[in-house]
Structures are given as C-alpha cells and as structure tokens.
Scaffold this motif. Structure first.
Motif, PDB file in Angstrom:
ATOM      1  N   GLN A 154       0.822  -1.207   0.000  1.00  0.00           N
ATOM      2  CA  GLN A 154       0.000   0.000   0.000  1.00  0.00           C
ATOM      3  C   GLN A 154       0.860   1.264   0.000  1.00  0.00           C
ATOM      4  OE1 GLN A 154      -3.406  -0.636  -0.079  1.00  0.00           O
ATOM      5  NE2 GLN A 154      -3.549   1.481  -0.727  1.00  0.00           N
ATOM      6  N   LEU A 155       1.954   1.239   0.766  1.00  0.00           N
ATOM      7  CA  LEU A 155       2.845   2.404   0.827  1.00  0.00           C
ATOM      8  C   LEU A 155       3.460   2.718  -0.527  1.00  0.00           C
ATOM      9  CD1 LEU A 155       4.771   1.790   4.172  1.00  0.00           C
ATOM     10  CD2 LEU A 155       3.177   3.658   3.675  1.00  0.00           C
ATOM     11  N   ASN A 156       3.701   1.695  -1.310  1.00  0.00           N
ATOM     12  CA  ASN A 156       4.368   1.890  -2.593  1.00  0.00           C
ATOM     13  C   ASN A 156       3.409   2.121  -3.761  1.00  0.00           C
ATOM     14  OD1 ASN A 156       7.242   1.589  -1.965  1.00  0.00           O
ATOM     15  ND2 ASN A 156       6.584  -0.395  -1.198  1.00  0.00           N
ATOM     16  N   LEU A 157       2.120   2.081  -3.510  1.00  0.00           N
ATOM     17  CA  LEU A 157       1.163   2.242  -4.598  1.00  0.00           C
ATOM     18  C   LEU A 157       1.216   3.628  -5.240  1.00  0.00           C
ATOM     19  CD1 LEU A 157      -2.082   0.431  -3.436  1.00  0.00           C
ATOM     20  CD2 LEU A 157      -0.560  -0.196  -5.286  1.00  0.00           C
ATOM     21  N   ASP A 158       1.318   4.638  -4.434  1.00  0.00           N
ATOM     22  CA  ASP A 158       1.228   5.995  -4.958  1.00  0.00           C
ATOM     23  C   ASP A 158       2.462   6.421  -5.741  1.00  0.00           C
ATOM     24  OD1 ASP A 158      -1.285   6.277  -3.878  1.00  0.00           O
ATOM     25  OD2 ASP A 158      -0.529   7.065  -1.976  1.00  0.00           O
ATOM     26  N   VAL A 159       3.616   5.886  -5.440  1.00  0.00           N
ATOM     27  CA  VAL A 159       4.838   6.302  -6.113  1.00  0.00           C
ATOM     28  C   VAL A 159       5.191   5.411  -7.303  1.00  0.00           C
ATOM     29  CG1 VAL A 159       5.791   7.375  -4.055  1.00  0.00           C
ATOM     30  CG2 VAL A 159       6.305   4.987  -4.529  1.00  0.00           C
ATOM     31  N   GLU A 160       4.516   4.317  -7.444  1.00  0.00           N
ATOM     32  CA  GLU A 160       4.836   3.376  -8.509  1.00  0.00           C
ATOM     33  C   GLU A 160       4.250   3.833  -9.847  1.00  0.00           C
ATOM     34  OE1 GLU A 160       4.420  -1.326  -8.691  1.00  0.00           O
ATOM     35  OE2 GLU A 160       2.507  -0.304  -8.855  1.00  0.00           O
ATOM     36  N   PRO A 161       5.041   3.777 -10.916  1.00  0.00           N
ATOM     37  CA  PRO A 161       4.473   4.090 -12.235  1.00  0.00           C
ATOM     38  C   PRO A 161       3.508   2.972 -12.640  1.00  0.00           C
ATOM     39  CG  PRO A 161       6.733   3.324 -12.456  1.00  0.00           C
ATOM     40  CD  PRO A 161       6.458   3.443 -10.981  1.00  0.00           C
ATOM     41  N   LYS A 162       2.434   3.333 -13.322  1.00  0.00           N
ATOM     42  CA  LYS A 162       1.435   2.343 -13.744  1.00  0.00           C
ATOM     43  C   LYS A 162       1.768   1.845 -15.145  1.00  0.00           C
ATOM     44  CE  LYS A 162      -1.341   2.403 -10.175  1.00  0.00           C
ATOM     45  NZ  LYS A 162      -0.401   2.492  -9.076  1.00  0.00           N
ATOM     46  N   ASN A 163       2.690   0.895 -15.200  1.00  0.00           N
ATOM     47  CA  ASN A 163       3.030   0.275 -16.477  1.00  0.00           C
ATOM     48  C   ASN A 163       1.843  -0.574 -16.935  1.00  0.00           C
ATOM     49  OD1 ASN A 163       5.668   1.291 -16.475  1.00  0.00           O
ATOM     50  ND2 ASN A 163       6.348  -0.367 -15.140  1.00  0.00           N
ATOM     51  N   PRO A 164       1.788  -0.882 -18.234  1.00  0.00           N
ATOM     52  CA  PRO A 164       0.737  -1.802 -18.690  1.00  0.00           C
ATOM     53  C   PRO A 164       0.882  -3.150 -17.970  1.00  0.00           C
ATOM     54  CG  PRO A 164       1.860  -0.786 -20.554  1.00  0.00           C
ATOM     55  CD  PRO A 164       2.635  -0.414 -19.316  1.00  0.00           C
ATOM     56  N   LEU A 165      -0.199  -3.852 -17.850  1.00  0.00           N
ATOM     57  CA  LEU A 165      -0.163  -5.176 -17.224  1.00  0.00           C
ATOM     58  C   LEU A 165       0.674  -6.124 -18.080  1.00  0.00           C
ATOM     59  CD1 LEU A 165      -3.970  -5.606 -16.434  1.00  0.00           C
ATOM     60  CD2 LEU A 165      -2.189  -4.870 -14.859  1.00  0.00           C
ATOM     61  N   HIS A 166       1.441  -6.989 -17.429  1.00  0.00           N
ATOM     62  CA  HIS A 166       2.125  -8.019 -18.211  1.00  0.00           C
ATOM     63  C   HIS A 166       1.188  -9.224 -18.331  1.00  0.00           C
ATOM     64  CE1 HIS A 166       3.211 -10.629 -14.802  1.00  0.00           C
ATOM     65  NE2 HIS A 166       3.758  -9.592 -14.184  1.00  0.00           N
ATOM     66  N   VAL A 167       1.523 -10.128 -19.231  1.00  0.00           N
ATOM     67  CA  VAL A 167       0.600 -11.226 -19.547  1.00  0.00           C
ATOM     68  C   VAL A 167       0.266 -12.076 -18.328  1.00  0.00           C
ATOM     69  CG1 VAL A 167       1.159 -11.351 -21.993  1.00  0.00           C
ATOM     70  CG2 VAL A 167       2.484 -12.714 -20.382  1.00  0.00           C
ATOM     71  N   ILE A 185       4.057  -7.643 -10.766  1.00  0.00           N
ATOM     72  CA  ILE A 185       5.052  -6.578 -10.762  1.00  0.00           C
ATOM     73  C   ILE A 185       4.412  -5.314 -10.195  1.00  0.00           C
ATOM     74  CG2 ILE A 185       6.564  -5.152 -12.201  1.00  0.00           C
ATOM     75  CD1 ILE A 185       7.401  -8.090 -12.198  1.00  0.00           C
ATOM     76  N   ARG A 186       3.194  -5.053 -10.624  1.00  0.00           N
ATOM     77  CA  ARG A 186       2.483  -3.863 -10.150  1.00  0.00           C
ATOM     78  C   ARG A 186       1.921  -4.094  -8.747  1.00  0.00           C
ATOM     79  NH1 ARG A 186      -1.371  -1.435 -14.818  1.00  0.00           N
ATOM     80  NH2 ARG A 186      -2.505  -0.888 -12.930  1.00  0.00           N
ATOM     81  N   ASN A 187       2.221  -3.151  -7.869  1.00  0.00           N
ATOM     82  CA  ASN A 187       1.773  -3.273  -6.477  1.00  0.00           C
ATOM     83  C   ASN A 187       0.264  -3.166  -6.323  1.00  0.00           C
ATOM     84  OD1 ASN A 187       4.319  -3.693  -5.447  1.00  0.00           O
ATOM     85  ND2 ASN A 187       4.693  -1.523  -5.053  1.00  0.00           N
ATOM     86  N   ASP A 188      -0.406  -2.404  -7.188  1.00  0.00           N
ATOM     87  CA  ASP A 188      -1.853  -2.284  -7.047  1.00  0.00           C
ATOM     88  C   ASP A 188      -2.535  -3.636  -7.260  1.00  0.00           C
ATOM     89  OD1 ASP A 188      -1.196  -2.177  -9.802  1.00  0.00           O
ATOM     90  OD2 ASP A 188      -2.872  -0.829 -10.271  1.00  0.00           O
ATOM     91  N   ILE A 189      -2.029  -4.415  -8.190  1.00  0.00           N
ATOM     92  CA  ILE A 189      -2.610  -5.733  -8.452  1.00  0.00           C
ATOM     93  C   ILE A 189      -2.254  -6.696  -7.320  1.00  0.00           C
ATOM     94  CG2 ILE A 189      -2.750  -7.639 -10.102  1.00  0.00           C
ATOM     95  CD1 ILE A 189      -1.750  -5.548 -12.201  1.00  0.00           C
ATOM     96  N   ALA A 190      -1.012  -6.641  -6.864  1.00  0.00           N
ATOM     97  CA  ALA A 190      -0.601  -7.496  -5.738  1.00  0.00           C
ATOM     98  C   ALA A 190      -1.447  -7.198  -4.504  1.00  0.00           C
ATOM     99  CB  ALA A 190       0.881  -7.296  -5.437  1.00  0.00           C
ATOM    100  N   THR A 191      -1.762  -5.923  -4.291  1.00  0.00           N
ATOM    101  CA  THR A 191      -2.592  -5.538  -3.143  1.00  0.00           C
ATOM    102  C   THR A 191      -4.008  -6.091  -3.288  1.00  0.00           C
ATOM    103  OG1 THR A 191      -1.279  -3.546  -2.784  1.00  0.00           O
ATOM    104  CG2 THR A 191      -3.474  -3.576  -1.819  1.00  0.00           C
ATOM    105  N   MET A 192      -4.552  -6.047  -4.497  1.00  0.00           N
ATOM    106  CA  MET A 192      -5.891  -6.604  -4.729  1.00  0.00           C
ATOM    107  C   MET A 192      -5.911  -8.095  -4.386  1.00  0.00           C
ATOM    108  SD  MET A 192      -6.932  -4.774  -8.354  1.00  0.00           S
ATOM    109  CE  MET A 192      -8.233  -5.924  -8.714  1.00  0.00           C
TER     110      MET A 192
END
Length: 184
Positions: free
Chosen positions: A13-26, A136-143
């Motif tokens: 959660q702490l890293n969500l706001d600073v992370e760039p939102k790259n496209p989802l990988h497969v 890789i993306r923290n928002d998805i890992a958090t979900m």
C-alpha cells in the motif's frame, strides 16, 4: 502484533502511490482473468447449491461466500475494464427454485455442497497467493492480497462448520517408517 500478511499489505500500500502504472504483463492479466472466472463460476455453483439445500447453516455459508465472490468479481471486472482487458465468458446465472422440487438423484447433499465450497475456497486462496508472487504492479498485488486474506477468513469459518458436522474429508494419516504409532 502485526502478522506477515498485514506487513505485506502495508508495504504494498505504501508503494502504490509512487509506482508508475506500467501496462499489465501477460501473467498479471492471466491471473486477474482467471480469478474473475473462479469467483464468477463459484457463484454459479452457489446458486445451484442454494436451490438444493434447506440447512440454515449451509445457506448462511453459501450466502456469505456469494456476497464475497460477488464483491471480488465486481472489483476485478471494474479493474479489467479500466485496463482495457476483455472479460472472460462465464456460465449463465441460475434462477432461484424450490429445493423440495429437485429430484433426489440430482440434488447435492449438504456434505457435497460444503466440500465443493471448501475446494473452491482453497483454490481461490492458492490462486491469490500465486498471483501475488507473480505481480510486478503493487496495485494488483494488493488486490490479490486483500482477496486472499478475506478468503482465508471465510475458509476458517467454513472449516469450523464442516468439522462440527463431520463433513471434512481427511486423507489417511502418514506414519513414517519406524516412527511410533500414536493412538488417535
């Protein structure tokens, strides 16, 4: 005391706001797509089960699971749509029917219903854990972490009910060669 899951969730959660939102990988797409399929198909199973049981405790567990799967499904549907990912096809919703009208040869027993629900819950937890490790993306890992924790909490209550009713399927006990056998 903070659990490992709370610490992981807080870190992500702490890293969500600073992370760039790259496209989802497969792998992330496949994990999201598969989890949405799991919860949507679980709800179809639950609808069928609700049409066959009359047990109040089973009905409560089924409705609790349905509500949870529905919330998770909506969360992932909204996320996938926002990311431009097509949604998976799922089975048609089942209408509510009168359980006494279901023929006995077709009707699931409460034991079968609860073991099926237990298997679906365990599969959901396992899928979420694997997905977290691949994100890789923290928002998805958090979900996935949030869903996993909610499923684990539900699974604990499910296991308690199944234990009380004698519905848990226990594999044979393993005794290593040469180990003293304990009386159960």
């Amino acid at each position: 005391m903070t659990t490992i899951f709370e610490a992981l969730k807080d870190y992500l959660q702490l890293n969500l706001d600073v992370e760039p939102k790259n496209p989802l990988h497969v792998g992330e797409v496949m994990s999201c797509w598969t989890y949405l399929t799991i919860v949507d198909e679980a709800n179809i199973y639950i609808q069928v089960a609700l049409n066959t049981t009359t047990d109040d405790d089973v009905i409560k567990s089924l409705k609790d699971s349905f509500k949870q799967c529905d919330a998770h499904g909506q969360w992932f549907r909204d996320f996938l749509i926002a990311e431009g990912i097509p949604l998976p096809p799922t089975s048609e919703q089942r209408p509510l029917s009168y359980s006494q009208a279901v023929p006995l040869g077709v009707k699931m027993t409460d034991d079968e219903i609860m073991n099926g629900l237990g298997i679906k819950t365990a599969a959901s937890i396992t899928h979420c854990a694997a997905a977290v490790s691949q994100c890789i993306r923290n928002d998805i890992a958090t979900m996935f972490t949030q869903c996993m924790l909610e499923k684990m909490k539900f699974g604990a209550s499910l296991k308690d009910l199944m234990r009380q009713r004698g519905w848990i399927k226990v594999p044979p006990y393993y005794y290593p060669p040469g180990a003293p056998i304990k009386n159960a």
